[in-house]
Design a protein around this motif. Sequence first.
Motif, PDB file in Angstrom:
ATOM      1  N   ASN A  44     -15.681   0.549 -10.998  1.00 18.65           N
ATOM      2  CA  ASN A  44     -15.305   1.862 -11.536  1.00 18.65           C
ATOM      3  C   ASN A  44     -14.545   2.686 -10.504  1.00 18.65           C
ATOM      4  O   ASN A  44     -13.621   3.421 -10.853  1.00 18.65           O
ATOM      5  N   LYS A  45     -14.908   2.568  -9.227  1.00 18.99           N
ATOM      6  CA  LYS A  45     -14.172   3.278  -8.165  1.00 18.99           C
ATOM      7  C   LYS A  45     -12.733   2.786  -8.090  1.00 18.99           C
ATOM      8  O   LYS A  45     -11.805   3.583  -7.936  1.00 18.99           O
ATOM      9  N   LEU A  46     -12.545   1.457  -8.197  1.00 15.48           N
ATOM     10  CA  LEU A  46     -11.188   0.911  -8.184  1.00 15.48           C
ATOM     11  C   LEU A  46     -10.404   1.402  -9.395  1.00 15.48           C
ATOM     12  O   LEU A  46      -9.259   1.839  -9.268  1.00 15.48           O
ATOM     13  N   SER A  47     -11.012   1.379 -10.557  1.00 14.99           N
ATOM     14  CA  SER A  47     -10.359   1.848 -11.781  1.00 14.99           C
ATOM     15  C   SER A  47      -9.956   3.315 -11.648  1.00 14.99           C
ATOM     16  O   SER A  47      -8.821   3.693 -11.956  1.00 14.99           O
ATOM     17  N   THR A  48     -10.875   4.143 -11.179  1.00 13.19           N
ATOM     18  CA  THR A  48     -10.606   5.569 -11.001  1.00 13.19           C
ATOM     19  C   THR A  48      -9.514   5.808  -9.964  1.00 13.19           C
ATOM     20  O   THR A  48      -8.628   6.651 -10.156  1.00 13.19           O
ATOM     21  N   PHE A  49      -9.563   5.053  -8.865  1.00 16.68           N
ATOM     22  CA  PHE A  49      -8.538   5.167  -7.826  1.00 16.68           C
ATOM     23  C   PHE A  49      -7.143   4.926  -8.413  1.00 16.68           C
ATOM     24  O   PHE A  49      -6.213   5.701  -8.184  1.00 16.68           O
ATOM     25  N   LEU A  50      -6.998   3.859  -9.177  1.00 14.08           N
ATOM     26  CA  LEU A  50      -5.688   3.512  -9.740  1.00 14.08           C
ATOM     27  C   LEU A  50      -5.213   4.540 -10.758  1.00 14.08           C
ATOM     28  O   LEU A  50      -4.045   4.954 -10.733  1.00 14.08           O
ATOM     29  N   THR A  51      -6.095   4.963 -11.654  1.00 16.47           N
ATOM     30  CA  THR A  51      -5.671   5.919 -12.688  1.00 16.47           C
ATOM     31  C   THR A  51      -5.436   7.308 -12.100  1.00 16.47           C
ATOM     32  O   THR A  51      -4.494   7.991 -12.503  1.00 16.47           O
ATOM     33  N   LEU A  56      -0.189  11.971  -9.782  1.00 13.68           N
ATOM     34  CA  LEU A  56       0.808  12.420  -8.812  1.00 13.68           C
ATOM     35  C   LEU A  56       0.361  13.597  -7.937  1.00 13.68           C
ATOM     36  O   LEU A  56       1.023  13.909  -6.965  1.00 13.68           O
ATOM     37  N   ASP A  57      -0.725  14.272  -8.295  1.00 15.28           N
ATOM     38  CA  ASP A  57      -1.206  15.358  -7.432  1.00 15.28           C
ATOM     39  C   ASP A  57      -2.450  14.928  -6.665  1.00 15.28           C
ATOM     40  O   ASP A  57      -3.071  15.716  -5.987  1.00 15.28           O
ATOM     41  N   ASN A  58      -2.799  13.659  -6.771  1.00 10.40           N
ATOM     42  CA  ASN A  58      -3.977  13.131  -6.105  1.00 10.40           C
ATOM     43  C   ASN A  58      -3.583  12.621  -4.722  1.00 10.40           C
ATOM     44  O   ASN A  58      -2.739  11.739  -4.606  1.00 10.40           O
ATOM     45  N   PRO A  59      -4.195  13.132  -3.647  1.00 10.06           N
ATOM     46  CA  PRO A  59      -3.809  12.715  -2.299  1.00 10.06           C
ATOM     47  C   PRO A  59      -4.390  11.358  -1.870  1.00 10.06           C
ATOM     48  O   PRO A  59      -3.995  10.829  -0.844  1.00 10.06           O
ATOM     49  N   VAL A  60      -5.297  10.764  -2.662  1.00  5.12           N
ATOM     50  CA  VAL A  60      -5.928   9.503  -2.267  1.00  5.12           C
ATOM     51  C   VAL A  60      -4.977   8.344  -2.571  1.00  5.12           C
ATOM     52  O   VAL A  60      -4.596   8.127  -3.711  1.00  5.12           O
ATOM     53  N   THR A  61      -4.596   7.609  -1.528  1.00  4.92           N
ATOM     54  CA  THR A  61      -3.646   6.513  -1.697  1.00  4.92           C
ATOM     55  C   THR A  61      -4.188   5.182  -1.201  1.00  4.92           C
ATOM     56  O   THR A  61      -3.474   4.186  -1.233  1.00  4.92           O
ATOM     57  N   TYR A  62      -5.445   5.140  -0.721  1.00 10.89           N
ATOM     58  CA  TYR A  62      -5.989   3.922  -0.112  1.00 10.89           C
ATOM     59  C   TYR A  62      -7.330   3.555  -0.733  1.00 10.89           C
ATOM     60  O   TYR A  62      -8.197   4.417  -0.899  1.00 10.89           O
ATOM     61  N   PHE A  63      -7.493   2.270  -1.057  1.00  4.67           N
ATOM     62  CA  PHE A  63      -8.755   1.732  -1.563  1.00  4.67           C
ATOM     63  C   PHE A  63      -9.095   0.489  -0.765  1.00  4.67           C
ATOM     64  O   PHE A  63      -8.239  -0.377  -0.556  1.00  4.67           O
ATOM     65  N   GLU A  64     -10.361   0.397  -0.333  1.00  9.17           N
ATOM     66  CA  GLU A  64     -10.847  -0.782   0.371  1.00  9.17           C
ATOM     67  C   GLU A  64     -12.117  -1.242  -0.319  1.00  9.17           C
ATOM     68  O   GLU A  64     -13.037  -0.448  -0.521  1.00  9.17           O
ATOM     69  N   SER A  65     -12.177  -2.523  -0.680  1.00  9.22           N
ATOM     70  CA  SER A  65     -13.324  -3.025  -1.443  1.00  9.22           C
ATOM     71  C   SER A  65     -14.576  -3.189  -0.590  1.00  9.22           C
ATOM     72  O   SER A  65     -15.674  -3.299  -1.131  1.00  9.22           O
ATOM     73  N   GLY A  66     -14.422  -3.196   0.716  1.00 11.06           N
ATOM     74  CA  GLY A  66     -15.548  -3.333   1.635  1.00 11.06           C
ATOM     75  C   GLY A  66     -15.024  -3.501   3.043  1.00 11.06           C
ATOM     76  O   GLY A  66     -13.809  -3.540   3.268  1.00 11.06           O
ATOM     77  N   PRO A  67     -15.933  -3.614   4.016  1.00 13.81           N
ATOM     78  CA  PRO A  67     -15.491  -3.783   5.414  1.00 13.81           C
ATOM     79  C   PRO A  67     -14.680  -5.055   5.589  1.00 13.81           C
ATOM     80  O   PRO A  67     -15.018  -6.108   5.048  1.00 13.81           O
ATOM     81  N   LYS A  68     -13.593  -4.951   6.342  1.00 15.78           N
ATOM     82  CA  LYS A  68     -12.727  -6.102   6.564  1.00 15.78           C
ATOM     83  C   LYS A  68     -13.051  -6.831   7.869  1.00 15.78           C
ATOM     84  O   LYS A  68     -12.364  -7.777   8.226  1.00 15.78           O
ATOM     85  N   GLU A  79      -2.961  -0.029  -0.770  1.00 15.90           N
ATOM     86  CA  GLU A  79      -2.411   1.271  -0.389  1.00 15.90           C
ATOM     87  C   GLU A  79      -1.219   1.526  -1.291  1.00 15.90           C
ATOM     88  O   GLU A  79      -0.318   0.692  -1.399  1.00 15.90           O
ATOM     89  N   LEU A  80      -1.227   2.681  -1.951  1.00 16.36           N
ATOM     90  CA  LEU A  80      -0.219   3.001  -2.951  1.00 16.36           C
ATOM     91  C   LEU A  80       0.772   4.028  -2.433  1.00 16.36           C
ATOM     92  O   LEU A  80       0.392   4.974  -1.739  1.00 16.36           O
ATOM     93  N   GLY A  81       2.005   3.845  -2.798  1.00 12.77           N
ATOM     94  CA  GLY A  81       3.059   4.809  -2.497  1.00 12.77           C
ATOM     95  C   GLY A  81       3.998   4.888  -3.687  1.00 12.77           C
ATOM     96  O   GLY A  81       4.129   3.940  -4.454  1.00 12.77           O
ATOM     97  N   THR A  82       4.645   6.036  -3.840  1.00 12.81           N
ATOM     98  CA  THR A  82       5.581   6.208  -4.950  1.00 12.81           C
ATOM     99  C   THR A  82       6.777   7.027  -4.498  1.00 12.81           C
ATOM    100  O   THR A  82       6.677   7.831  -3.564  1.00 12.81           O
ATOM    101  N   VAL A  88       6.335   2.492  -8.032  1.00 11.85           N
ATOM    102  CA  VAL A  88       5.162   2.401  -7.167  1.00 11.85           C
ATOM    103  C   VAL A  88       5.257   1.155  -6.299  1.00 11.85           C
ATOM    104  O   VAL A  88       5.643   0.082  -6.774  1.00 11.85           O
ATOM    105  N   THR A  89       4.897   1.305  -5.039  1.00  9.53           N
ATOM    106  CA  THR A  89       4.728   0.173  -4.137  1.00  9.53           C
ATOM    107  C   THR A  89       3.242   0.046  -3.840  1.00  9.53           C
ATOM    108  O   THR A  89       2.609   1.011  -3.407  1.00  9.53           O
ATOM    109  N   ILE A  90       2.683  -1.130  -4.103  1.00 11.87           N
ATOM    110  CA  ILE A  90       1.282  -1.408  -3.805  1.00 11.87           C
ATOM    111  C   ILE A  90       1.263  -2.337  -2.596  1.00 11.87           C
ATOM    112  O   ILE A  90       1.716  -3.481  -2.680  1.00 11.87           O
TER     113      ILE A  90
END
Length: 141
Positions: A44-51, A56-68, A79-82, A88-90
């Motif tokens: 659900n966190k991943l889904s919410t992050f993407l949507t 476009l007014d959301n400053p969160v651009t990075y998602f990590e599924s767990g420690p790397k 990491e998302l950019g537009t 969009v560049t993922i």
Amino acid sequence: MDYMDNIIVSKIWEDETIFELQIEVYSQYVKAYQSCYFDGELLNKLSTFLTNFCRLDNPVTYFESGPKTGKYTPAFSLELGTDRQGHVTIDVDLEVCDVDDRSHRCQCNVMCELGSLENFGKRIAKLTDGEVGTQVALYET
């Protein structure tokens, strides 16, 4: 060379509390996959992050599924950019599980449009209740 950037997420195993997902990434230069473990909350966190990114007014651009690093199960990040015109560049970072120190990674860019990303984010949430074998893609083919 014909190619289509895409990300495909498939549910490949589950028990009462967690499930295993396979993340497949296709870009102009890379075709790679990784398996990782999720629970409903993390999915659900991943889904919410993407949507939310698509607002476009959301400053969160990075998602990590767990420690790397460390003694954890494999993890990936996005990491998302537009360009604010809908392109969009993922930046995808997948773990290549062939060494014990977890230092081998595959990083590449997947390109898409905001509408496709938003729909993908909504469909990802459905994996929680989907059967083993269910998959969702950034671009359904």
